[in-house]
Design a protein around this motif. Structure first.
Motif, mmCIF file in Angstrom:
data_model
loop_
_atom_site.group_PDB
_atom_site.id
_atom_site.type_symbol
_atom_site.label_atom_id
_atom_site.label_comp_id
_atom_site.label_asym_id
_atom_site.label_seq_id
_atom_site.Cartn_x
_atom_site.Cartn_y
_atom_site.Cartn_z
ATOM 1 N N GLU A 34 0.838 -1.194 0.000
ATOM 2 C CA GLU A 34 0.000 0.000 0.000
ATOM 3 C C GLU A 34 0.879 1.253 0.000
ATOM 4 N N THR A 35 0.246 2.370 -0.269
ATOM 5 C CA THR A 35 0.913 3.660 -0.127
ATOM 6 C C THR A 35 0.147 4.472 0.912
ATOM 7 N N ASP A 36 0.580 5.678 1.135
ATOM 8 C CA ASP A 36 -0.127 6.539 2.091
ATOM 9 C C ASP A 36 -1.435 7.070 1.514
ATOM 10 N N GLU A 37 -1.606 6.936 0.211
ATOM 11 C CA GLU A 37 -2.806 7.457 -0.441
ATOM 12 C C GLU A 37 -3.898 6.392 -0.500
ATOM 13 N N LYS A 38 -5.134 6.821 -0.393
ATOM 14 C CA LYS A 38 -6.278 5.929 -0.454
ATOM 15 C C LYS A 38 -6.707 5.698 -1.906
ATOM 16 N N PRO A 39 -7.290 4.531 -2.199
ATOM 17 C CA PRO A 39 -7.823 4.294 -3.549
ATOM 18 C C PRO A 39 -8.792 5.401 -3.948
ATOM 19 N N GLY A 40 -8.630 5.897 -5.164
ATOM 20 C CA GLY A 40 -9.536 6.915 -5.677
ATOM 21 C C GLY A 40 -9.288 8.312 -5.167
ATOM 22 N N SER A 41 -8.258 8.510 -4.354
ATOM 23 C CA SER A 41 -7.959 9.844 -3.834
ATOM 24 C C SER A 41 -7.419 10.737 -4.952
ATOM 25 N N PRO A 42 -7.460 12.058 -4.776
ATOM 26 C CA PRO A 42 -6.976 12.962 -5.840
ATOM 27 C C PRO A 42 -5.551 12.659 -6.293
ATOM 28 N N ALA A 43 -4.656 12.345 -5.365
ATOM 29 C CA ALA A 43 -3.272 12.055 -5.738
ATOM 30 C C ALA A 43 -3.179 10.788 -6.580
ATOM 31 N N VAL A 44 -3.965 9.795 -6.222
ATOM 32 C CA VAL A 44 -3.976 8.530 -6.973
ATOM 33 C C VAL A 44 -4.532 8.752 -8.373
ATOM 34 N N ILE A 45 -5.599 9.509 -8.482
ATOM 35 C CA ILE A 45 -6.192 9.774 -9.794
ATOM 36 C C ILE A 45 -5.235 10.581 -10.663
ATOM 37 N N ALA A 127 -17.010 -1.537 -19.406
ATOM 38 C CA ALA A 127 -16.677 -1.036 -18.074
ATOM 39 C C ALA A 127 -15.362 -1.703 -17.670
ATOM 40 N N SER A 128 -14.992 -1.619 -16.391
ATOM 41 C CA SER A 128 -13.745 -2.225 -15.911
ATOM 42 C C SER A 128 -13.938 -2.706 -14.479
ATOM 43 N N ARG A 129 -13.028 -3.553 -14.014
ATOM 44 C CA ARG A 129 -13.127 -4.066 -12.640
ATOM 45 C C ARG A 129 -12.319 -3.227 -11.664
ATOM 46 N N THR A 130 -11.068 -2.958 -11.991
ATOM 47 C CA THR A 130 -10.208 -2.153 -11.138
ATOM 48 C C THR A 130 -9.104 -1.559 -11.997
ATOM 49 N N VAL A 159 -12.965 1.879 -25.894
ATOM 50 C CA VAL A 159 -13.394 2.939 -24.989
ATOM 51 C C VAL A 159 -13.763 2.269 -23.675
ATOM 52 N N CYS A 160 -13.019 2.588 -22.620
ATOM 53 C CA CYS A 160 -13.179 1.900 -21.346
ATOM 54 C C CYS A 160 -13.598 2.883 -20.257
ATOM 55 N N VAL A 161 -14.636 2.522 -19.522
ATOM 56 C CA VAL A 161 -15.134 3.365 -18.438
ATOM 57 C C VAL A 161 -14.538 2.863 -17.115
ATOM 58 N N VAL A 162 -13.866 3.753 -16.404
ATOM 59 C CA VAL A 162 -13.222 3.425 -15.129
ATOM 60 C C VAL A 162 -13.771 4.347 -14.050
ATOM 61 N N ARG A 163 -14.172 3.797 -12.936
ATOM 62 C CA ARG A 163 -14.655 4.599 -11.816
ATOM 63 C C ARG A 163 -13.475 4.983 -10.928
ATOM 64 N N CYS A 164 -13.409 6.237 -10.547
ATOM 65 C CA CYS A 164 -12.305 6.708 -9.715
ATOM 66 C C CYS A 164 -12.141 5.870 -8.452
ATOM 67 N N SER A 165 -13.250 5.472 -7.862
ATOM 68 C CA SER A 165 -13.192 4.703 -6.622
ATOM 69 C C SER A 165 -12.560 3.333 -6.805
ATOM 70 N N ASP A 166 -12.451 2.874 -8.052
ATOM 71 C CA ASP A 166 -11.860 1.563 -8.339
ATOM 72 C C ASP A 166 -10.357 1.644 -8.624
ATOM 73 N N VAL A 217 -14.840 8.189 -14.321
ATOM 74 C CA VAL A 217 -16.043 8.673 -13.634
ATOM 75 C C VAL A 217 -15.672 9.171 -12.235
ATOM 76 N N THR A 218 -15.911 10.443 -11.976
ATOM 77 C CA THR A 218 -15.401 11.079 -10.777
ATOM 78 C C THR A 218 -16.316 11.037 -9.563
ATOM 79 N N ASP A 219 -17.611 10.803 -9.763
ATOM 80 C CA ASP A 219 -18.556 10.928 -8.639
ATOM 81 C C ASP A 219 -19.076 9.574 -8.160
ATOM 82 N N CYS A 220 -18.184 8.641 -7.967
ATOM 83 C CA CYS A 220 -18.614 7.326 -7.489
ATOM 84 C C CYS A 220 -17.507 6.682 -6.671
#
Length: 220
Positions: A34-45, A127-130, A159-166, A217-220
């Motif tokens: 792991e890193t200090d950043e959380k999945p989907g956090s601004p730094a990770v994105i 879509a995508s899984r992670t 064209v692949c849809v990825v959710r930020c939270s993933d 996708v930013t709001d999920c």
């Protein structure tokens, strides 16, 4: 027992019979998990987008309600006239893929699109899984909104849809998610397909789509 299970069981038996094989509980995993950043956090994105752009991947960051428009825009920009989608794709996304008169094919395990026909289809939308920010990788695991592996290997545009939270910071975190369903076939994508021969001549599109476009996708 499936072929995969038989294959893995054979490997386990061979390792157990080897005097040099270490017991599973002694395997040292001292790599970074792991890193200090959380999945989907601004730094990770930000890291994820930077890695994708380094692979010449265009990225659109949108809210959920804007996903259909982003899909349609990418398909128009890539001059795609035909598109295949998995049967479990969001109906609004599939409808967007068919805009501007594009021919739409829906693929499923029960009613698969013939591979010869797939080879002549311009694009695929899934879509995508992670995903992994560190490597700019996207992972599909053959669920209904992602479809069979073959539909993401033969068309020239993906064209692949990825959710930020993933989006995970590390490979280990993504693998941990995938390990919950080890029976699912996975596809790892890092940019458009490209390879080089012994003379270092780069060839695009040999092992998959030459062009990858990502809707983030930013709001999920």
């Amino acid at each position: 027992m499936t072929d995969k299970a038989t294959f893995l069981a054979t490997i386990r038996q061979a390792l157990a019979a080897s005097a040099d094989a270490a017991p599973a509980d002694t395997i040292i995993r001292d790599y970074r998990v792991e890193t200090d950043e959380k999945p989907g956090s601004p730094a990770v994105i930000a890291e994820f987008v930077e890695a994708l752009e380094d692979y010449d991947v265009q990225v659109l960051q949108v809210e959920s309600k804007q996903v259909p428009e982003a899909i349609a825009q990418f398909l128009t920009d890539t001059h795609s006239h035909s598109v295949v989608v998995p049967e479990g794709l969001d109906p609004e996304w599939a409808k967007a893929a068919a805009r501007n008169g594009r021919a739409l094919c829906t693929d499923s395990a029960e009613n698969p699109v013939n591979k010869m026909d797939l080879a002549h289809i311009d694009a695929v939308v899934t879509a995508s899984r992670t995903a992994v920010s560190l490597s700019g990788s996207i992972v599909l695991d053959s669920q209904p909104d992602q479809g069979r592996r073959i539909i993401t290997l033969l068309p020239d545009v993906h064209v692949c849809v990825v959710r930020c939270s993933d989006v995970q910071p590390t490979v280990a975190q993504a693998v941990s998610i995938l390990s919950k369903h080890p029976e699912r076939p996975t596809t790892w994508i890092a940019g458009g397909s490209a390879t080089s021969d012994i003379e270092l001549v780069r060839v695009n599109g040999v092992h998959g789509p030459r062009t990858l476009r990502v809707v983030l996708v930013t709001d999920c």
